[in-house]
Design a protein around this motif. Structure first.
Motif, mmCIF file in Angstrom:
data_model
loop_
_atom_site.group_PDB
_atom_site.id
_atom_site.type_symbol
_atom_site.label_atom_id
_atom_site.label_comp_id
_atom_site.label_asym_id
_atom_site.label_seq_id
_atom_site.Cartn_x
_atom_site.Cartn_y
_atom_site.Cartn_z
ATOM 1 N N ASN A 70 -15.096 -32.248 8.238
ATOM 2 C CA ASN A 70 -14.935 -33.683 7.971
ATOM 3 C C ASN A 70 -15.725 -34.535 8.957
ATOM 4 N N PHE A 71 -15.731 -34.115 10.220
ATOM 5 C CA PHE A 71 -16.443 -34.857 11.264
ATOM 6 C C PHE A 71 -17.943 -34.916 10.964
ATOM 7 N N TYR A 72 -18.545 -33.773 10.702
ATOM 8 C CA TYR A 72 -19.996 -33.726 10.491
ATOM 9 C C TYR A 72 -20.435 -34.298 9.142
ATOM 10 N N ASN A 73 -19.498 -34.399 8.205
ATOM 11 C CA ASN A 73 -19.844 -34.974 6.897
ATOM 12 C C ASN A 73 -19.547 -36.467 6.808
ATOM 13 N N HIS A 74 -18.999 -37.030 7.882
ATOM 14 C CA HIS A 74 -18.685 -38.459 7.881
ATOM 15 C C HIS A 74 -19.991 -39.269 7.889
ATOM 16 N N PRO A 75 -20.152 -40.228 6.976
ATOM 17 C CA PRO A 75 -21.413 -40.985 6.847
ATOM 18 C C PRO A 75 -21.887 -41.632 8.153
ATOM 19 N N GLU A 76 -20.986 -42.288 8.885
ATOM 20 C CA GLU A 76 -21.383 -42.979 10.120
ATOM 21 C C GLU A 76 -21.791 -41.989 11.214
ATOM 22 N N ILE A 77 -21.081 -40.861 11.262
ATOM 23 C CA ILE A 77 -21.421 -39.830 12.256
ATOM 24 C C ILE A 77 -22.800 -39.252 11.948
ATOM 25 N N LYS A 78 -23.080 -39.048 10.673
ATOM 26 C CA LYS A 78 -24.392 -38.533 10.275
ATOM 27 C C LYS A 78 -25.508 -39.460 10.757
ATOM 28 N N LYS A 79 -25.276 -40.779 10.637
ATOM 29 C CA LYS A 79 -26.287 -41.756 11.069
ATOM 30 C C LYS A 79 -26.473 -41.738 12.582
ATOM 31 N N LEU A 80 -25.357 -41.668 13.307
ATOM 32 C CA LEU A 80 -25.406 -41.745 14.769
ATOM 33 C C LEU A 80 -25.841 -40.444 15.448
ATOM 34 N N LEU A 81 -25.606 -39.333 14.784
ATOM 35 C CA LEU A 81 -25.789 -38.030 15.432
ATOM 36 C C LEU A 81 -27.209 -37.802 15.926
ATOM 37 N N GLU A 82 -28.197 -38.085 15.097
ATOM 38 C CA GLU A 82 -29.592 -37.823 15.481
ATOM 39 C C GLU A 82 -30.020 -38.673 16.672
ATOM 40 N N SER A 83 -29.681 -39.961 16.625
ATOM 41 C CA SER A 83 -30.071 -40.843 17.741
ATOM 42 C C SER A 83 -29.334 -40.462 19.024
ATOM 43 N N THR A 84 -28.089 -40.030 18.877
ATOM 44 C CA THR A 84 -27.314 -39.608 20.058
ATOM 45 C C THR A 84 -27.885 -38.332 20.647
ATOM 46 N N LYS A 94 -31.012 -37.431 20.615
ATOM 47 C CA LYS A 94 -32.242 -37.793 21.340
ATOM 48 C C LYS A 94 -31.898 -38.428 22.685
ATOM 49 N N ALA A 95 -30.851 -39.240 22.700
ATOM 50 C CA ALA A 95 -30.424 -39.883 23.951
ATOM 51 C C ALA A 95 -29.974 -38.843 24.972
ATOM 52 N N VAL A 96 -29.309 -37.814 24.493
ATOM 53 C CA VAL A 96 -28.854 -36.727 25.378
ATOM 54 C C VAL A 96 -30.050 -35.939 25.899
ATOM 55 N N GLN A 97 -30.995 -35.667 25.012
ATOM 56 C CA GLN A 97 -32.200 -34.921 25.401
ATOM 57 C C GLN A 97 -33.014 -35.672 26.453
ATOM 58 N N ASN A 98 -33.024 -36.987 26.351
ATOM 59 C CA ASN A 98 -33.798 -37.820 27.284
ATOM 60 C C ASN A 98 -32.997 -38.226 28.530
ATOM 61 N N ASP A 99 -31.825 -37.632 28.706
ATOM 62 C CA ASP A 99 -30.960 -37.908 29.859
ATOM 63 C C ASP A 99 -30.536 -39.370 29.953
ATOM 64 N N GLU A 100 -30.458 -40.031 28.798
ATOM 65 C CA GLU A 100 -30.007 -41.419 28.769
ATOM 66 C C GLU A 100 -28.474 -41.500 28.782
ATOM 67 N N ILE A 101 -27.847 -40.407 28.395
ATOM 68 C CA ILE A 101 -26.390 -40.324 28.379
ATOM 69 C C ILE A 101 -26.006 -38.856 28.557
ATOM 70 N N SER A 102 -24.878 -38.615 29.205
ATOM 71 C CA SER A 102 -24.468 -37.217 29.419
ATOM 72 C C SER A 102 -23.928 -36.627 28.120
ATOM 73 N N PRO A 103 -24.032 -35.310 27.928
ATOM 74 C CA PRO A 103 -23.521 -34.676 26.708
ATOM 75 C C PRO A 103 -22.041 -34.971 26.475
ATOM 76 N N PHE A 104 -21.256 -35.036 27.574
ATOM 77 C CA PHE A 104 -19.815 -35.245 27.442
ATOM 78 C C PHE A 104 -19.501 -36.681 27.022
ATOM 79 N N ALA A 105 -20.232 -37.622 27.605
ATOM 80 C CA ALA A 105 -20.033 -39.033 27.237
ATOM 81 C C ALA A 105 -20.466 -39.274 25.790
ATOM 82 N N ALA A 106 -21.552 -38.618 25.390
ATOM 83 C CA ALA A 106 -22.059 -38.753 24.020
ATOM 84 C C ALA A 106 -21.040 -38.201 23.019
ATOM 85 N N ALA A 107 -20.471 -37.042 23.353
ATOM 86 C CA ALA A 107 -19.462 -36.431 22.480
ATOM 87 C C ALA A 107 -18.249 -37.347 22.345
#
Length: 362
Positions: free
Chosen positions: A323-337, A339-352
């Protein structure tokens, strides 16, 4: 002007007569029509209770489907089959790739059908992490058992489940039991943590080993050894007999180092050959003794109750994740989040935490 002659290669093939059509278009249409026809829940239930293999296979396919529309129908079939289930012996069989699981299961399965048992083999085939495909070749390797009218072999792709256990194996057991199969053999992939998942859905857990692999001492993994109710050294034939007997002694010594099991059962060690069938009757003898003991001390029934509770919680976890991964808003936010984690703009735990808060505020 002179007409130039067309030069042909020596490999040129002359146009011949087209071969006649060997496939009847009428037959093709009938098969396609049959496949498109979806039986109702009641038809599947009735077929399963009558032991119809076609109905059983179609119901298992329905249960394994990831299509959300099939979920309600699958649950209806499973719930109707529950009162007719729980009358089998469930045996998990594991071992590293190459230990001869399929060959052993065929020999063991043929021995059981010879005793009048109805055997269902649920073989989990590993899925590729790249192409996501599976070979599903277990029926090919068990060519004798697959022809036995008292046996049913169902290979399933492991998919993305932890350790390679098919996502709906637990429900498939219920369907097979309702169809009249009294002995269920579940073959694990033999890698990762599939053993843990299979152990939580079987009554008896059998660990296959091979002689001379150099793992009699250093390769004794505490986790898998503690789960095993029996250790069987396979391929004990020809020049391997001496090595197999030595391995049996070593494993037997190691088992005494582990604490006593809640079941009151002392794990056994034995040798066998899936080729010559020597030692196969003794394996079944150990399983019968285990079932008798655990039913007498009530461990058998208590364990099944615990397993039912475990799989309820596992199903909740799985559904929440889906349900979490199929949620429309989560799908939109997931990719940008990501990238933010990969670029060290936010920690993985804070992003989660951010994504989870967004999901629960829906």
């Amino acid at each position: 002007m002179e007409n130039k002659k067309i030069k042909h290669s020596a490999l040129h093939e002359k146009v011949g007569i087209s071969p006649p059509e060997i496939i009847s278009s009428n037959a093709v249409n009938q098969v396609q029509k049959f496949r498109k026809t979806q039986p109702s829940s009641q038809e599947l239930i009735a077929g399963i209770l009558l032991g119809n293999i076609s109905a059983l296979s179609r119901a298992i396919t329905l249960v394994e489907s990831t299509n959300a529309n099939h979920l309600a129908k699958a649950n209806e079939v499973i719930n109707a089959c529950l009162p007719h289930a729980n009358k089998s012996v469930r045996i998990g069989i594991t071992g590293v790739p190459g230990v001869g699981k399929s060959t052993f299961i065929e020999a063991f399965g043929k021995y059981l059908t010879g005793l009048g048992k109805k055997v269902a083999v649920l073989a989990v085939d590993p899925s590729s992490t790249i192409s996501h495909g599976s070979i599903l070749g277990d029926k090919t390797r068990m060519e004798e058992l697959v022809k036995d009218e008292n046996a049913y072999i169902r290979p399933s792709a492991s998919g993305e489940t932890l350790g390679g256990v098919a996502r709906k194996t637990r429900e498939t057991i219920t369907l097979c039991e309702a169809a009249g199969f009294d002995t269920i053999l579940i073959e694990t992939v033999g890698v990762g943590q599939s053993e843990t998942a299979v152990h939580s859905m079987v009554d008896f857990f059998l660990l296959l080993k091979i002689p001379g692999a150099g793992d009699e001492l250093q390769g004794i993994k505490r986790g898998i050894m503690e789960m095993a109710d029996a250790i069987v050294i396979n391929k004990a034939d020809g020049d391997n007999v001496k090595k197999a007997n030595l391995a049996k002694v070593e494993f037997n010594r190691a088992l005494h180092l582990f604490p006593a099991k809640k079941s009151g059962w002392t794990p056994t060690t034995s040798t066998c050959s899936a080729i010559t069938h020597e030692g196969i009757p003794e394996v079944w003898g150990s399983i019968k003794k285990f079932i008798k003991l655990t039913k007498e001390n009530n461990y058998f029934f208590e364990k099944r109750k615990e397993q039912n509770q475990y799989w309820m919680l596992e199903t909740i976890n799985e559904q929440l994740k889906t349900n979490f991964y199929n949620h429309p808003e989560i799908k939109k936010l997931l990719e940008s989040t990501k990238k933010a984690v990969q670029n060290d703009e936010i920690s993985p735990f804070a992003a989660a935490q951010l994504l989870l808060e967004k999901y629960f505020k829906k």
